[in-house]
Design an enzyme around this catalytic site. Structure first.
Site, PDB file in Angstrom:
ATOM      1  N   SER A 141     -75.703-102.235 -43.030  1.00 33.90           N
ATOM      2  CA  SER A 141     -75.733-101.209 -44.072  1.00 33.90           C
ATOM      3  C   SER A 141     -74.969 -99.958 -43.659  1.00 33.90           C
ATOM      4  CB  SER A 141     -77.178-100.832 -44.411  1.00 33.90           C
ATOM      5  OG  SER A 141     -77.871-101.926 -44.961  1.00 33.90           O
ATOM      6  N   GLY A 180     -77.767-103.773 -47.688  1.00 33.26           N
ATOM      7  CA  GLY A 180     -76.319-103.855 -47.546  1.00 33.26           C
ATOM      8  C   GLY A 180     -75.661-102.523 -47.817  1.00 33.26           C
ATOM      9  N   CYS A 186     -83.870-102.643 -50.128  1.00 32.47           N
ATOM     10  CA  CYS A 186     -82.792-101.660 -49.981  1.00 32.47           C
ATOM     11  C   CYS A 186     -81.710-101.862 -51.054  1.00 32.47           C
ATOM     12  CB  CYS A 186     -82.222-101.720 -48.565  1.00 32.47           C
ATOM     13  SG  CYS A 186     -81.319-100.222 -48.106  1.00 32.47           S
ATOM     14  N   PHE A 187     -80.559-102.408 -50.707  1.00 33.78           N
ATOM     15  CA  PHE A 187     -79.538-102.687 -51.709  1.00 33.78           C
ATOM     16  C   PHE A 187     -80.120-103.623 -52.772  1.00 33.78           C
ATOM     17  CE2 PHE A 187     -75.169-104.141 -52.998  1.00 33.78           C
ATOM     18  CZ  PHE A 187     -74.618-102.897 -53.187  1.00 33.78           C
ATOM     19  N   GLY A 217     -78.115 -94.372 -49.101  1.00 32.88           N
ATOM     20  CA  GLY A 217     -77.466 -93.184 -49.626  1.00 32.88           C
ATOM     21  C   GLY A 217     -77.415 -93.170 -51.138  1.00 32.88           C
ATOM     22  N   HIS A 231     -87.128-100.514 -45.406  1.00 28.60           N
ATOM     23  CA  HIS A 231     -87.013-101.714 -44.573  1.00 28.60           C
ATOM     24  C   HIS A 231     -88.368-102.133 -44.011  1.00 28.60           C
ATOM     25  CE1 HIS A 231     -82.549-101.970 -44.287  1.00 28.60           C
ATOM     26  NE2 HIS A 231     -82.650-100.693 -44.631  1.00 28.60           N
ATOM     27  N   GLU A 269     -89.124-104.860 -42.617  1.00 27.55           N
ATOM     28  CA  GLU A 269     -89.005-105.622 -41.369  1.00 27.55           C
ATOM     29  C   GLU A 269     -89.063-104.689 -40.157  1.00 27.55           C
ATOM     30  OE1 GLU A 269     -85.107-103.922 -41.883  1.00 27.55           O
ATOM     31  OE2 GLU A 269     -86.452-104.928 -43.288  1.00 27.55           O
TER      32      GLU A 269
END
Length: 390
Positions: free
Chosen positions: A60, A241, A269-270, A313, A359, A361
């Site tokens: 990422s 990503g 995330c992405f 971001g 995240h 994980e």
């Protein structure tokens, strides 16, 4: 030991001069750290006090120059167990006080040596607190690091920084994703099969699913709907990503097809931003983003507050105060950042799909959010039981 420390300190003292130039004209001068040369990217800062090896190898961070807010970096060296991918992805690295000598029983080499071996241009010895405050006030921006004994003049360096591509509009996931599908086998008894669309996946993510008896088929970012269902999945996962989610039309269309079929779906995330777009919400660029391992998030479904690991971001523009109607049924914001009320999670109420912006994980970072992998497993349990009853 004294000789080793003096030698390391002497070697650092002899490092080539380096200059960091921001696109707004702010300049910081220091010493080369890692490879000597020139690099460009988006300047961002990470607030994690540990986990630098996982940060460096997180896809990422592709095309980003990472500023570490913790002053001492490299203390534990580099090992062969903690990387999140096969290489360092950051475009450049900025630290204040690099370790003179790494000390850890798993360390195999110094961080400086690893950066140099992989051609990552960095800078050390600058006031990273001042740089971080500048980015918080002015926002993430393009940056260049120039190092060596023959540096260009300031005007030339600034012109080159301003010619570098911006992160807005960047389509990067296919650049970091696997080119060939591969399988991460379940640990112990196999319970489910999951198709994971790799948009920049971290290695710990399929491992967390494997720990729960899931066989994970990791597919390229270019995977089609037919590729996804060729593995006969019980669930579908969309990874983290880099880049601007506004450019991710292909993953969005694949996700919409998955939602249409009602297959249990989880995004990170992405993947959260992809779900937002698939549901009809917009996305936008944050001023300076969330990056680090100490971000407070509330799970609005339980009221519980988690300390979480972030690297984003961009964010989803979805209403916090109501349930939204979408082409796939009702949706709501399930998680929110307590620092700035940014959307940190979405869930559908009429289909088995949810996502989070951070995240779970947690490599590196706290494990507060590990339950989300159990939540994904529970979705597959529910769909399986409903199918058996039908």
């Amino acid at each position: 030991m004294t000789t080793s420390i003096k030698g390391a300190a002497s070697q650092r003292h002899k490092a080539a001069p380096a200059v960091l130039v921001l696109e707004d004209g702010r300049i910081f001068r220091g010493r080369a750290y890692g490879a000597v040369g020139v690099t460009f990217g988006e300047a961002v800062f990470s607030t994690g006090m540990t986990g630098y090896q996982e940060t460096l190898t997180d896809p990422s961070y592709h095309r980003q120059v990472v500023v570490m807010t913790a002053p001492h970096i490299g203390n534990t060296g580099v090992n062969d167990e903690d990387p999140e991918s096969q290489r360092i992805w950051v475009a450049g690295y900025v630290v204040r006080d690099p370790a003179r000598v790494p000390s850890n029983w798993r360390s195999r080499r110094s961080l400086d040596d690893e950066l140099r071996a992989q051609g990552v241009v960095g800078i050390s010895g600058i006031d990273t607190r001042a740089l971080t405050r500048h980015l918080r006030e002015r926002g993430a921006m393009r940056v260049g690091i120039f190092s060596g004994n023959a540096l260009p003049d300031e005007g030339t360096m600034l012109a080159e920084v301003r010619q570098a591509p911006e992160m807005t509009g960047a389509d990067l996931s296919a650049e970091v994703a696997t080119k060939e599908a591969y399988v991460v086998p379940a640990i112990g008894t196999k319970k489910y099969t999951v198709a994971a669309v790799d948009l920049g996946i971290k290695g710990m993510t399929p491992h967390r699913m494997a720990e729960r008896g899931i066989e994970v088929h990791v597919l390229p970012a270019t995977a089609t709907v037919e590729d996804v269902y060729a593995v006969n999945p019980d669930g579908v996962f969309f990874s983290n990503g880099p880049g601007d989610p506004a450019t991710a039309d292909h993953p969005v269309s694949v996700m919409q097809a998955v939602l249409e079929r009602g297959t249990p779906l989880f995004g990170i995330c992405f993947g959260n931003q992809i779900l937002g777009r698939a549901l009809g919400f917009g996305t936008y660029k944050l001023k300076y983003g969330h990056r680090g391992i100490n971000q407070p998030v509330q799970d609005r479904t339980t009221g519980k507050v988690e300390v979480t690991a972030h690297n984003h971001g961009f964010a989803v523009d979805a209403p916090l105060d109501k349930v939204s109607e979408t082409p796939f049924g009702r949706a709501e914001v399930s998680h929110v950042c307590l620092n700035d009320q940014v959307v940190e999670g979405l869930q559908l109420l009429d289909r088995p799909a949810f996502s989070v912006q951070y995240h779970p994980e947690a490599a590196a970072g706290p494990h507060d959010a590990a339950y989300l992998f159990d939540r994904f497993t529970s979705l597959m349990d529910t769909v399986l039981m409903e199918g058996q009853r039908a």
